[in-house]
Scaffold this motif. Sequence first.
Motif, PDB file in Angstrom:
ATOM      1  N   GLU A 299       4.544   2.869  35.984  1.00 44.10           N
ATOM      2  CA  GLU A 299       5.856   2.256  35.786  1.00 44.10           C
ATOM      3  C   GLU A 299       6.207   2.059  34.313  1.00 44.10           C
ATOM      4  N   ALA A 300       5.252   2.285  33.417  1.00 41.55           N
ATOM      5  CA  ALA A 300       5.459   1.972  31.998  1.00 41.55           C
ATOM      6  C   ALA A 300       6.641   2.753  31.426  1.00 41.55           C
ATOM      7  N   ASP A 301       7.470   2.050  30.644  1.00 37.95           N
ATOM      8  CA  ASP A 301       8.584   2.727  29.975  1.00 37.95           C
ATOM      9  C   ASP A 301       8.270   3.044  28.513  1.00 37.95           C
ATOM     10  N   VAL A 302       7.322   2.311  27.928  1.00 35.38           N
ATOM     11  CA  VAL A 302       6.824   2.617  26.583  1.00 35.38           C
ATOM     12  C   VAL A 302       5.303   2.507  26.595  1.00 35.38           C
ATOM     13  N   VAL A 303       4.654   3.588  26.215  1.00 32.29           N
ATOM     14  CA  VAL A 303       3.196   3.619  26.139  1.00 32.29           C
ATOM     15  C   VAL A 303       2.796   3.608  24.669  1.00 32.29           C
ATOM     16  N   ILE A 304       1.999   2.622  24.293  1.00 28.05           N
ATOM     17  CA  ILE A 304       1.532   2.486  22.912  1.00 28.05           C
ATOM     18  C   ILE A 304       0.091   2.971  22.863  1.00 28.05           C
ATOM     19  N   GLY A 305      -0.115   4.193  22.424  1.00 25.38           N
ATOM     20  CA  GLY A 305      -1.458   4.748  22.326  1.00 25.38           C
ATOM     21  C   GLY A 305      -2.057   4.413  20.980  1.00 25.38           C
ATOM     22  N   ILE A 306      -3.226   3.797  20.981  1.00 22.54           N
ATOM     23  CA  ILE A 306      -3.878   3.392  19.736  1.00 22.54           C
ATOM     24  C   ILE A 306      -5.249   4.051  19.652  1.00 22.54           C
ATOM     25  N   GLY A 307      -5.393   4.992  18.746  1.00 24.51           N
ATOM     26  CA  GLY A 307      -6.678   5.653  18.533  1.00 24.51           C
ATOM     27  C   GLY A 307      -7.129   6.489  19.704  1.00 24.51           C
ATOM     28  N   THR A 308      -6.200   7.099  20.430  1.00 24.66           N
ATOM     29  CA  THR A 308      -6.572   7.938  21.573  1.00 24.66           C
ATOM     30  C   THR A 308      -6.076   9.357  21.358  1.00 24.66           C
ATOM     31  N   ARG A 309      -6.814  10.314  21.923  1.00 17.88           N
ATOM     32  CA  ARG A 309      -6.385  11.707  21.830  1.00 17.88           C
ATOM     33  C   ARG A 309      -5.783  12.179  23.158  1.00 17.88           C
ATOM     34  N   TYR A 310      -5.630  11.295  24.117  1.00 23.10           N
ATOM     35  CA  TYR A 310      -4.955  11.579  25.389  1.00 23.10           C
ATOM     36  C   TYR A 310      -5.584  12.789  26.107  1.00 23.10           C
ATOM     37  N   SER A 311      -6.848  12.682  26.429  1.00 23.26           N
ATOM     38  CA  SER A 311      -7.486  13.751  27.202  1.00 23.26           C
ATOM     39  C   SER A 311      -6.885  13.803  28.603  1.00 23.26           C
ATOM     40  N   ASP A 312      -7.200  14.870  29.339  1.00 28.12           N
ATOM     41  CA  ASP A 312      -6.628  15.006  30.681  1.00 28.12           C
ATOM     42  C   ASP A 312      -7.102  13.906  31.618  1.00 28.12           C
ATOM     43  N   PHE A 313      -8.274  13.353  31.360  1.00 27.80           N
ATOM     44  CA  PHE A 313      -8.713  12.235  32.191  1.00 27.80           C
ATOM     45  C   PHE A 313      -7.902  10.982  31.904  1.00 27.80           C
ATOM     46  N   THR A 314      -7.483  10.789  30.661  1.00 25.82           N
ATOM     47  CA  THR A 314      -6.673   9.624  30.314  1.00 25.82           C
ATOM     48  C   THR A 314      -5.285   9.710  30.922  1.00 25.82           C
ATOM     49  N   THR A 315      -4.687  10.894  30.902  1.00 21.07           N
ATOM     50  CA  THR A 315      -3.320  11.055  31.414  1.00 21.07           C
ATOM     51  C   THR A 315      -3.283  11.506  32.869  1.00 21.07           C
ATOM     52  N   ALA A 316      -4.463  11.590  33.519  1.00 21.89           N
ATOM     53  CA  ALA A 316      -4.538  12.153  34.867  1.00 21.89           C
ATOM     54  C   ALA A 316      -3.825  13.500  34.901  1.00 21.89           C
ATOM     55  N   SER A 317      -4.231  14.343  33.957  1.00 24.40           N
ATOM     56  CA  SER A 317      -3.653  15.688  33.824  1.00 24.40           C
ATOM     57  C   SER A 317      -2.131  15.647  33.682  1.00 24.40           C
ATOM     58  N   ARG A 318      -1.667  14.670  32.904  1.00 26.95           N
ATOM     59  CA  ARG A 318      -0.243  14.481  32.631  1.00 26.95           C
ATOM     60  C   ARG A 318       0.563  14.177  33.888  1.00 26.95           C
ATOM     61  N   SER A 319      -0.036  13.436  34.790  1.00 26.62           N
ATOM     62  CA  SER A 319       0.679  12.989  35.989  1.00 26.62           C
ATOM     63  C   SER A 319       0.766  11.469  36.073  1.00 26.62           C
ATOM     64  N   LEU A 320       0.056  10.770  35.186  1.00 28.59           N
ATOM     65  CA  LEU A 320      -0.100   9.320  35.336  1.00 28.59           C
ATOM     66  C   LEU A 320       1.156   8.547  34.944  1.00 28.59           C
ATOM     67  N   PHE A 321       1.751   8.902  33.813  1.00 33.07           N
ATOM     68  CA  PHE A 321       2.909   8.153  33.310  1.00 33.07           C
ATOM     69  C   PHE A 321       4.165   8.699  33.999  1.00 33.07           C
ATOM     70  N   ALA A 322       4.508   8.097  35.121  1.00 35.20           N
ATOM     71  CA  ALA A 322       5.483   8.686  36.045  1.00 35.20           C
ATOM     72  C   ALA A 322       6.918   8.261  35.789  1.00 35.20           C
ATOM     73  N   ASN A 323       7.134   7.260  34.962  1.00 37.31           N
ATOM     74  CA  ASN A 323       8.495   6.827  34.667  1.00 37.31           C
ATOM     75  C   ASN A 323       9.258   7.981  34.006  1.00 37.31           C
ATOM     76  N   GLU A 324      10.402   8.338  34.548  1.00 37.66           N
ATOM     77  CA  GLU A 324      11.160   9.473  34.024  1.00 37.66           C
ATOM     78  C   GLU A 324      11.564   9.275  32.565  1.00 37.66           C
ATOM     79  N   ASP A 325      11.730   8.031  32.150  1.00 43.49           N
ATOM     80  CA  ASP A 325      12.203   7.745  30.801  1.00 43.49           C
ATOM     81  C   ASP A 325      11.084   7.263  29.876  1.00 43.49           C
ATOM     82  N   VAL A 326       9.825   7.490  30.254  1.00 42.43           N
ATOM     83  CA  VAL A 326       8.716   6.984  29.453  1.00 42.43           C
ATOM     84  C   VAL A 326       8.742   7.586  28.058  1.00 42.43           C
TER      85      VAL A 326
END
Length: 625
Positions: A299-326
């Motif tokens: 549901e997050a509309d703003v994700v604040i990534g701090i010191g992360t490289r956003y691996s596929d496990f972190t983003t659930a293969s880019r499916s996790l952040f589902a808000n259309e306007d994120v």
Amino acid sequence: MGTVRLTVGQALARFLAQQWTERDGVEQRLIAGCFGIFGHGNVAGFGQALVESAQRDPAELPYFQSRNEQAMVHTSVGYARMKDRLQTFACTTSIGPGATNLVTGAALATINRIPVLLLPGDIFATRVANPVLQELEDSRSYDVSVNDCLRPVSKYWDRINRAEQLVPAALAAMRVLTDPAETGAVTLALPQDVQAEAYDWPEEFLAKRIWHVARPVPEPAALDRAVALIRSARRPLIVAGGGVIYSGATQALAAFAEATGVPVGETQAGKGSLSWDHPCSVGAIGATGTTAANAVAAEADVVIGIGTRYSDFTTASRSLFANEDVRFVNVNVAAFDAAKHAATGLVADARTALEALSELLAGWQVDATYRQRTRELSDAWQGVVDTAYGAEHAPLPAQTEVIGAVNEAAGERGVVINAAGSMPGELHKLFRTRDPKQYHVEYGFSCMGYEIAAGLGVKMADPTRDVIVLVGDGSYLMLAQEIVTAVSEGVKLIIVLVQNQGFASIGSLSESVGAQRFGTSYRYRNPETGALDGDVLPVDLAANAASLGADVLRAGTIEELRTALTKAREARRTTLVHVETDPLAGAPSSDAWWDVPVAEVSALESTRKAREDYDTNKPSQRHYL
């Protein structure tokens, strides 16, 4: 200044002993020592230099004997990670297989952005005796050796073909090792004849040199953009990565979260950024995360990534952040990572960025109902953890129960180490971490065999902590030799060997993609069917550990495991605790997806069904633009 006549090996040893880092006014040696295995490619050059160094002053560049070249890199990585990347080790090898054994460790270090210095021997620069023993001959060029395979897995790579080339190459190597944005494996290939060659070295080259590790501050305009975006958020979420811990930013993160109420999810490398019971913690995030963090992420509309490289496990293969306007705000010392997901990037140190954001966001908070909802989600997940830890699975215990017993034994400061198999996922979502250095799971390369070797490095970095190495039977069989090194050096490890008769993680994944756990169990080959589905193999890994010098305890139940862990903590020597678990006992789901493509056509019903599930999940994957 004058000059000093030394061999290349001798000059390099003296140079490394004089390299220091400084951050926040604290100086420490960059190269804490040297691991090595000697052969004809390094014994007469750099090896001879280490002998002279030890006789001059044993503390100048301490030498440690390893049993496997890959393992010595893992040990160095474990040490450097524990030291927040401000200290590491050098690793010296011969040419040939000793050098190629470094490749896996180098890839792991570079993927995880951890500094380690590799010094493989190399073929004659003069070519007077070629082809020498273990030389790879290439008809296209005489300038190719097996060390060239280290190029793609090194952040800096050079071959020292002339003595005077060492000066610029060594300085470049130190620059990369001490740069948080560029660090990783650094390779200086040393031809064996050049190592023994004498040269007149400037005294300045051999003098003490301090490498200042900066804390870059965010650019003001970028900071203003980030603040405006965060202020516009109704459901913000922080994703804390390893950079939070390496920067020493955990207190700044806690202060920011408490002041604003923004919930914090943690990556594998970032786990421990907040204590598990902090009011703003929603726990692990992603494919191996908690349902709490993943529900907030959806549901997050703003994700604040701090010191992360956003691996596929972190983003659930880019499916996790589902808000259309994120939208994303990324804080990272590396511009490469700060720009991911079309983010508003803050190319800065995690601590300085958090302090700047806290100042400019003073008085701003998330809505009280949002804060309350994230707390309720987190509390509900802790009930799931309690159930998993107390599963009372029979006749063999579940792996989640073993993790619970280890969590209890670790206490406030004990370090748990793992890297591959099913345990990283279960540890990420279940383990209750209180200390930033308590959770040490290598999940960038997820390298089987990392655990015991890395445990040695972690214990060397902080002897005051209990170090508990959690290793499965598959990973143990890959690289157990550094038990011998731990014993010889008097470095006490607690090793929990989880025996489940095969590759449990890949067995589960295999089943999920319709491959029916093929090739994932340790069994006799069935003479009637030709399949590996016969009886369990009579392999006694506990006896193997005893033969390597460890004390061994065996546990058949969780209560026996708790008792054994207590004895192991009280022991003075490396102790291995053997426990067998049920490989089919499940763990709580993260309710997240991981993209592992399934065959589009198949004669197997199990595969066709798995493909249907895959096609259902695939549309949730997208670019964040």
